[in-house]
Scaffold this motif. Structure first.
Motif, short mmCIF file in Angstrom:
data_model
loop_
_atom_site.label_atom_id
_atom_site.label_comp_id
_atom_site.label_asym_id
_atom_site.label_seq_id
_atom_site.Cartn_x
_atom_site.Cartn_y
_atom_site.Cartn_z
N PHE A 81 0.79 -1.23 0.00
CA PHE A 81 0.00 0.00 0.00
C PHE A 81 0.83 1.29 0.00
N TRP A 189 1.38 6.89 -0.73
CA TRP A 189 0.35 5.85 -0.60
C TRP A 189 -0.11 5.40 -1.98
N TYR A 191 -2.81 4.84 -3.93
CA TYR A 191 -4.25 5.06 -4.03
C TYR A 191 -4.86 4.25 -5.18
N ILE A 194 -5.73 1.28 -3.12
CA ILE A 194 -6.63 1.55 -1.99
C ILE A 194 -8.02 1.96 -2.45
#
Length: 211
Positions: A81, A189, A191, A194
């Motif tokens: 992640f 991160w 994304y 996610i």
């Protein structure tokens, strides 16, 4: 006129078993989910689509995505992640205990792409102990020569994770003072992993509540 030193391609570390597991799991999910979407009745196709939206990014995150890229100027760690970019000057240590990790910029990050196999480490230790004791090393069928993974049976052996960590330590020491290896650690991160997984999870939750 001074010529710049040649730049080489990054060394890439990935887990072959994780890639194989990813292919298997994605194939299974596509088969089951696709069948449910095409032949299912009622809310089944929508539920299958939401489940795929959750499962595929997660499988990708833990199998295909993890990788470690080591170049002349920096170490780039791609975990499920997050992606961590650490210039070599910020790397304080690289070690392998029960997992592989790098400490850079005052923080510790796991190296998901380099899994530790205690079994492989134990085999390497026993092999090296036999060599140190002057015993005959075991090759194919215990007859010496080369073993089944192609390594010379009469030479010291290192577990793959420990060998990778040793290479990363060497690179960190060699390039720490290079002008291009200065800077700060950056963390981003993922994304793209996610966001769709979160949408799939929310969709499944809504379907369950309204079920």
């Amino acid at each position: 006129m001074t010529s710049e030193p040649p730049k080489y391609a990054d060394r890439v570390y990935r887990s072959g078993s994780a890639l194989a597991a990813g292919v298997l799991l994605i194939g299974l999910a596509a088969w089951l989910g696709g069948d449910a979407m095409l032949r299912g009745e009622g809310r089944t196709p929508v539920t299958a689509a939401a489940a795929l939206l959750l499962a595929v990014p997660l499988v990708t995150a833990f199998t295909f995505r993890p990788a470690v890229f080591a170049g002349d100027e920096r170490l780039r760690v791609r975990n499920p992640f997050r992606t961590i970019v650490a210039p070599w000057a910020t790397v304080e240590s690289v070690k392998a205990a029960y997992s592989c990790e790098v400490r850079a910029g005052g923080a510790t990050y796991q190296l998901w792409a380099i899994p530790v196999s205690l079994r492989a480490r134990g085999k390497a230790t026993r092999h090296n102990e036999r060599l140190a004791a002057g015993e005959s090393p075991r090759g194919v069928f215990g007859l010496g020569g080369r073993d089944r993974i192609g390594q010379d049976a009469d030479r010291p052996r290192t577990a793959p994770s420990d060998a990778a960590v040793g290479e990363l330590r060497e690179l960190a020491e060699r390039h720490a003072d290079a002008p291009g290896a200065q800077g700060e650690v950056s963390v981003r991160w993922s994304y793209e992993i996610i966001a769709p997984a979160a949408v799939g999870a929310v969709a499944l939750l809504v379907l369950w509540i309204t079920g």
